[in-house]
Design an enzyme around this catalytic site. Sequence first.
Site, PDB file in Angstrom:
ATOM      1  N   ARG A   1      56.516 -21.019   5.878  1.00 13.75           N
ATOM      2  CA  ARG A   1      55.892 -19.737   6.232  1.00 13.75           C
ATOM      3  C   ARG A   1      56.510 -19.138   7.487  1.00 13.75           C
ATOM      4  O   ARG A   1      56.636 -17.928   7.611  1.00 13.75           O
ATOM      5  CB  ARG A   1      54.384 -19.921   6.416  1.00 13.75           C
TER       6      ARG A   1
ATOM      7  N   LYS B   1      45.601 -14.072  14.946  1.00 18.72           N
ATOM      8  CA  LYS B   1      45.230 -12.755  14.412  1.00 18.72           C
ATOM      9  C   LYS B   1      43.806 -12.752  13.860  1.00 18.72           C
ATOM     10  O   LYS B   1      43.009 -11.892  14.189  1.00 18.72           O
ATOM     11  CB  LYS B   1      46.213 -12.333  13.288  1.00 18.72           C
TER      12      LYS B   1
ATOM     13  N   ARG C   1      42.989 -25.272   5.063  1.00 17.46           N
ATOM     14  CA  ARG C   1      43.716 -24.497   4.064  1.00 17.46           C
ATOM     15  C   ARG C   1      44.853 -25.313   3.480  1.00 17.46           C
ATOM     16  O   ARG C   1      45.558 -26.004   4.184  1.00 17.46           O
ATOM     17  CB  ARG C   1      44.275 -23.213   4.705  1.00 17.46           C
TER      18      ARG C   1
ATOM     19  N   ARG D   1      43.830 -26.159  12.430  1.00 16.78           N
ATOM     20  CA  ARG D   1      42.958 -25.059  11.990  1.00 16.78           C
ATOM     21  C   ARG D   1      42.000 -25.526  10.892  1.00 16.78           C
ATOM     22  O   ARG D   1      42.385 -26.228   9.961  1.00 16.78           O
ATOM     23  CB  ARG D   1      43.805 -23.901  11.467  1.00 16.78           C
TER      24      ARG D   1
ATOM     25  N   ARG E   1      53.392  -6.907   6.003  1.00 14.71           N
ATOM     26  CA  ARG E   1      54.186  -8.096   6.285  1.00 14.71           C
ATOM     27  C   ARG E   1      55.649  -7.900   5.896  1.00 14.71           C
ATOM     28  O   ARG E   1      56.453  -8.817   6.049  1.00 14.71           O
ATOM     29  CB  ARG E   1      53.628  -9.273   5.489  1.00 14.71           C
TER      30      ARG E   1
HETATM   31  P1  ADP Z   1      48.037 -16.505   8.427  1.00 17.85           P
HETATM   32  O1  ADP Z   1      46.701 -16.082   8.969  1.00 17.85           O
HETATM   33  O2  ADP Z   1      48.272 -17.943   8.648  1.00 17.85           O
HETATM   34  O3  ADP Z   1      49.159 -15.655   8.912  1.00 17.85           O
HETATM   35  P2  ADP Z   1      47.180 -15.210   6.007  1.00 17.85           P
HETATM   36  O4  ADP Z   1      45.812 -15.675   5.749  1.00 17.85           O
HETATM   37  O5  ADP Z   1      47.337 -13.869   6.647  1.00 17.85           O
HETATM   38  O6  ADP Z   1      47.948 -16.311   6.853  1.00 17.85           O
HETATM   39  O7  ADP Z   1      48.042 -15.208   4.675  1.00 17.85           O
HETATM   40  C1  ADP Z   1      48.087 -16.333   3.845  1.00 17.85           C
HETATM   41  C2  ADP Z   1      49.069 -16.096   2.731  1.00 17.85           C
HETATM   42  O8  ADP Z   1      48.645 -14.984   1.929  1.00 17.85           O
HETATM   43  C3  ADP Z   1      50.491 -15.731   3.153  1.00 17.85           C
HETATM   44  O9  ADP Z   1      51.270 -16.881   3.435  1.00 17.85           O
HETATM   45  C4  ADP Z   1      50.994 -14.980   1.922  1.00 17.85           C
HETATM   46  O10 ADP Z   1      51.334 -15.877   0.881  1.00 17.85           O
HETATM   47  C5  ADP Z   1      49.756 -14.214   1.480  1.00 17.85           C
HETATM   48  N1  ADP Z   1      49.706 -12.885   2.115  1.00 17.85           N
HETATM   49  C6  ADP Z   1      48.799 -12.436   3.012  1.00 17.85           C
HETATM   50  N2  ADP Z   1      49.056 -11.177   3.384  1.00 17.85           N
HETATM   51  C7  ADP Z   1      50.174 -10.796   2.706  1.00 17.85           C
HETATM   52  C8  ADP Z   1      50.967  -9.609   2.655  1.00 17.85           C
HETATM   53  N3  ADP Z   1      50.665  -8.533   3.421  1.00 17.85           N
HETATM   54  N4  ADP Z   1      52.043  -9.592   1.830  1.00 17.85           N
HETATM   55  C9  ADP Z   1      52.346 -10.646   1.066  1.00 17.85           C
HETATM   56  N5  ADP Z   1      51.664 -11.798   1.073  1.00 17.85           N
HETATM   57  C10 ADP Z   1      50.576 -11.884   1.880  1.00 17.85           C
HETATM   58  P1  ADP Z   2      46.359 -16.316  12.329  1.00 15.90           P
HETATM   59  O1  ADP Z   2      45.275 -15.504  11.658  1.00 15.90           O
HETATM   60  O2  ADP Z   2      47.266 -15.492  13.169  1.00 15.90           O
HETATM   61  O3  ADP Z   2      47.110 -17.181  11.362  1.00 15.90           O
HETATM   62  P2  ADP Z   2      44.140 -17.854  13.503  1.00 15.90           P
HETATM   63  O4  ADP Z   2      43.307 -16.820  14.196  1.00 15.90           O
HETATM   64  O5  ADP Z   2      43.626 -18.435  12.265  1.00 15.90           O
HETATM   65  O6  ADP Z   2      45.662 -17.316  13.348  1.00 15.90           O
HETATM   66  O7  ADP Z   2      44.420 -19.004  14.587  1.00 15.90           O
HETATM   67  C1  ADP Z   2      45.206 -20.148  14.236  1.00 15.90           C
HETATM   68  C2  ADP Z   2      44.572 -21.395  14.848  1.00 15.90           C
HETATM   69  O8  ADP Z   2      44.740 -21.369  16.272  1.00 15.90           O
HETATM   70  C3  ADP Z   2      43.077 -21.522  14.590  1.00 15.90           C
HETATM   71  O9  ADP Z   2      42.780 -22.899  14.449  1.00 15.90           O
HETATM   72  C4  ADP Z   2      42.447 -20.947  15.850  1.00 15.90           C
HETATM   73  O10 ADP Z   2      41.170 -21.517  16.118  1.00 15.90           O
HETATM   74  C5  ADP Z   2      43.455 -21.341  16.917  1.00 15.90           C
HETATM   75  N1  ADP Z   2      43.591 -20.339  17.990  1.00 15.90           N
HETATM   76  C6  ADP Z   2      43.526 -18.981  17.877  1.00 15.90           C
HETATM   77  N2  ADP Z   2      43.735 -18.392  19.074  1.00 15.90           N
HETATM   78  C7  ADP Z   2      43.943 -19.398  19.964  1.00 15.90           C
HETATM   79  C8  ADP Z   2      44.206 -19.432  21.394  1.00 15.90           C
HETATM   80  N3  ADP Z   2      44.317 -18.312  22.113  1.00 15.90           N
HETATM   81  N4  ADP Z   2      44.368 -20.648  21.959  1.00 15.90           N
HETATM   82  C9  ADP Z   2      44.270 -21.796  21.225  1.00 15.90           C
HETATM   83  N5  ADP Z   2      44.022 -21.822  19.897  1.00 15.90           N
HETATM   84  C10 ADP Z   2      43.845 -20.643  19.280  1.00 15.90           C
END
Ligand code: ADP
Ligand code: ADP
Length: 219
Positions: free
Chosen positions: A171, A13, A160, A127, A88
Amino acid sequence: MRIILLGPPGAGKGTQAQSISNKYNIPQISTGDIFRKNIAGGTELGILAKSYMDKGLLVPDNVTIDLVKNRLKEDDTHNGFLLDGFPRTIHQAEVLEALLKEQSVAIDVALQIEVPREFIIQRMTGRRVCPNCGASYHLEFNPPMLRGICDDCGSHLIQREDDKRETVVERLEIYDFQTAPLIAYYTEKGKLKTVDGTKAINEVFEDIIRILGEANDHH
Ligand code: ADP
Ligand code: ADP
Ligand code: ZN
């Protein structure tokens, strides 16, 4: 355009959000990034958010909703926005819908990046993120040009805290229980579009552009 990105942690994302935001010139609103900025700044919100994030739990709805409400009041969101990591929960989605309705607008597309479980752990443990601009890299799949350095702003990349394996498992469970129901929610509203997130980063982006282009034509 008003876009929501859906998908499990590690789906890509954040990676896609940056490109979409640049292409369509709309702000990327990432609740995770906002929480992390607050943690880095030592704010009250940051301290609260950290106590949940470190355990892999969601930050409580009331806190998160207030944050997004305020962010959506800013002028740069008038021509659209990209929500990355919000909503979420079903409750967050309902409040968002009501909020937009007051302004006589609505979400155009809820874009689901679909990635099977077996890809996720590898993506998240590899990541590395930029603590300054939020850019997301991967040791293997998307390395920066200089090892450990952000291409965009030159900051040192970090892992992270919540990308450790145990927290990742937690998660994913939270995702299944609390967030996955949004797929049905937006399907019923006729807003859901899905892309195959297992393809290469640039291929996923091309698919997204095509889908968003089609959604835009319907206006
Ligand atoms: P990822 O990209 O791996 O999905 P995020 O960076 O979006 O993780 O979120 C990291 C953490 O921040 C989540 O595990 C949660 O604890 C908190 N968080 C982010 N967005 C929300 C939301 N919309 N509602 C509740 N908690 C959130
Ligand atoms: P999210 O925000 O959904 O948690 P991220 O965009 O941070 O996900 O991506 C999670 C990890 O996977 C990062 O290390 C990113 O560089 C890698 N990644 C993202 N898209 C792809 C893809 N299409 N193929 C392989 N690795 C990817
Ligand atoms: Zn950076």
